[in-house]
Design an enzyme around this catalytic site. Structure first.
Site, PDB file in Angstrom:
ATOM      1  N   ASN A  11       0.867  -1.179   0.000  1.00 48.72           N
ATOM      2  CA  ASN A  11       0.000   0.000   0.000  1.00 48.72           C
ATOM      3  C   ASN A  11       0.907   1.232   0.000  1.00 48.72           C
ATOM      4  O   ASN A  11       1.513   1.550   1.021  1.00 48.72           O
ATOM      5  CB  ASN A  11      -0.899  -0.034   1.247  1.00 48.72           C
ATOM      6  N   LYS A  13       0.091   4.241  -0.222  1.00 45.18           N
ATOM      7  CA  LYS A  13      -0.562   5.412   0.398  1.00 45.18           C
ATOM      8  C   LYS A  13      -0.363   6.648  -0.497  1.00 45.18           C
ATOM      9  O   LYS A  13      -0.325   6.509  -1.720  1.00 45.18           O
ATOM     10  CB  LYS A  13      -0.040   5.608   1.827  1.00 45.18           C
ATOM     11  N   HIS A 101      -9.639   1.126   5.088  1.00 42.01           N
ATOM     12  CA  HIS A 101      -8.354   1.315   5.772  1.00 42.01           C
ATOM     13  C   HIS A 101      -8.571   2.248   6.963  1.00 42.01           C
ATOM     14  O   HIS A 101      -9.364   3.191   6.884  1.00 42.01           O
ATOM     15  CB  HIS A 101      -7.325   1.900   4.800  1.00 42.01           C
ATOM     16  N   GLU A 103      -6.939   4.628   8.050  1.00 40.31           N
ATOM     17  CA  GLU A 103      -6.718   6.054   7.747  1.00 40.31           C
ATOM     18  C   GLU A 103      -7.962   6.650   7.090  1.00 40.31           C
ATOM     19  O   GLU A 103      -8.312   7.812   7.324  1.00 40.31           O
ATOM     20  CB  GLU A 103      -5.465   6.199   6.864  1.00 40.31           C
ATOM     21  N   GLU A 173      -5.317  -4.920  10.787  1.00 39.93           N
ATOM     22  CA  GLU A 173      -4.283  -3.902  10.962  1.00 39.93           C
ATOM     23  C   GLU A 173      -4.521  -3.157  12.276  1.00 39.93           C
ATOM     24  O   GLU A 173      -5.327  -2.207  12.312  1.00 39.93           O
ATOM     25  CB  GLU A 173      -4.322  -2.887   9.820  1.00 39.93           C
ATOM     26  N   GLY A 179       2.556   2.460  10.872  1.00 33.36           N
ATOM     27  CA  GLY A 179       3.473   3.579  10.702  1.00 33.36           C
ATOM     28  C   GLY A 179       4.197   3.980  11.971  1.00 33.36           C
ATOM     29  O   GLY A 179       4.820   5.036  12.035  1.00 33.36           O
ATOM     30  N   SER A 219       3.508  -2.065  10.391  1.00 35.36           N
ATOM     31  CA  SER A 219       4.964  -2.109  10.560  1.00 35.36           C
ATOM     32  C   SER A 219       5.571  -3.465  10.206  1.00 35.36           C
ATOM     33  O   SER A 219       6.481  -3.946  10.885  1.00 35.36           O
ATOM     34  CB  SER A 219       5.351  -1.685  11.979  1.00 35.36           C
TER      35      SER A 219
HETATM   36  P1  13P Z   1       3.016   0.451   7.788  1.00 39.19           P
HETATM   37  O1  13P Z   1       3.564  -0.845   7.214  1.00 39.19           O
HETATM   38  O2  13P Z   1       3.753   1.655   7.328  1.00 39.19           O
HETATM   39  O3  13P Z   1       2.856   0.352   9.280  1.00 39.19           O
HETATM   40  O4  13P Z   1       1.539   0.626   7.201  1.00 39.19           O
HETATM   41  C1  13P Z   1       0.639  -0.422   7.323  1.00 39.19           C
HETATM   42  C2  13P Z   1      -0.578  -0.092   6.544  1.00 39.19           C
HETATM   43  O5  13P Z   1      -1.356   0.752   6.907  1.00 39.19           O
HETATM   44  C3  13P Z   1      -0.779  -0.789   5.282  1.00 39.19           C
HETATM   45  O6  13P Z   1      -2.056  -0.543   4.800  1.00 39.19           O
END
Ligand code: 13P
Length: 257
Positions: A11, A13, A101, A103, A173, A179, A219
């Site tokens: 992803n 982002k 997601h 976010e 997740e 992150g 992560s």
């Molecule tokens: P990270 O791997 O940067 O923690 O992000 C995970 C994520 O949100 C994947 O969709």
């Protein structure tokens, strides 16, 4: 060993313009081998403006990657400024679309009902949703992680058939691990992915639960990928930060069961 084929998804982002996305896709194509692809599926989820570029290189060079999107709307057309319809993604040979997601839920106010509508719309357009669920740190510390994730799974899948549920991907997740460099321990990640699968089994039956793919995200890095991805109920990873590095993403793809 599970009969489910692992899916490792990158992803990206809101990173990489279409030139950078092209470069990363090409770097991945040099590093990820045919042998890797015998063991895992790989999907790449660039921002909308990069999709056509990444699609073109995947198709023209016959690269062994599935194209993915990060989001879409649940209506098929209309006055929704800034939004993208599922059929528009399908036309670009998108296979997997991330839905819900954390976010999108936290920053853009997506509700369980919207995630459910989106999952249905993605399936109706012939693509596969990657439905994201996960608890906050406060919910985890309060002992509410299982209840939160169980209710998200139930709400996101409402109205789908057992066959549809068996074909989709659910990404667990934990929000506190996204992150942050903090990862759920392999034991905790396994326990929560097992809980997701048990939730599917309770509503849609054992066959759907045995075939639905449950990813872990939060992560995931080369250093922890092997331990996470060899857990019996973890069928792949949804990778954020480490997916922006061809070296790191390749090393995650190269975990071995
Ligand atoms: P990270 O791997 O940067 O923690 O992000 C995970 C994520 O949100 C994947 O969709």
């Amino acid at each position: 060993m599970s009969a489910r084929r692992p899916l490792i998804s990158g992803n990206w982002k809101m990173h990489l313009n279409h030139f950078e996305a092209l470069k990363l896709t090409q770097e991945l194509s040099y590093q990820i081998t045919g042998d890797d692809i015998e063991h895992v599926d790989v999907s790449l989820h660039p921002p909308f403006t990069d999709l056509r570029t990444v699609q073109t290189v995947i198709d023209s060079d016959k690269l062994p990657f599935f194209l993915g999107a990060q989001h879409c709307h649940f209506e098929d057309k209309g006055a929704f400024t800034g939004e993208i319809a599922p059929a528009m993604l399908a036309k670009l040979n998108v296979t997997y679309v991330i839905a819900g997601h954390s976010e999108r839920r936290e920053i853009f106010g997506e509700t369980d009902e919207m995630v459910n509508a989106k999952a249905k719309a993605i399936l109706a357009a012939g693509m596969t949703p990657i439905v994201c669920v996960g608890e906050t740190l406060a919910e985890r510390d309060g002992g509410e992680a299982e209840a939160k994730v169980g209710s998200q799974v139930q709400a996101a899948l409402t109205g789908l058939s057992a066959e549809q549920v068996g074909g989709l991907v659910i990404a667990y997740e934990p929000i506190w691990a996204i992150g942050t460099g903090r990862t759920a321990s392999a034991e905790d990640a396994q326990a929560m992915c097992h809980h997701v699968r048990a939730g599917v089994s309770g509503i849609y039956g054992a066959d759907a639960a045995a075939s639905v793919r449950v990813q872990y995200g939060g992560s995931v890095k080369p250093a922890n990928a092997n331990e996470l991805l060899t857990q019996p109920d973890i069928d792949g990873a949804l990778v954020g930060g480490a997916a922006l590095s061809a070296d790191d993403f390749t090393r995650i793809v190269q975990f071995r069961l």
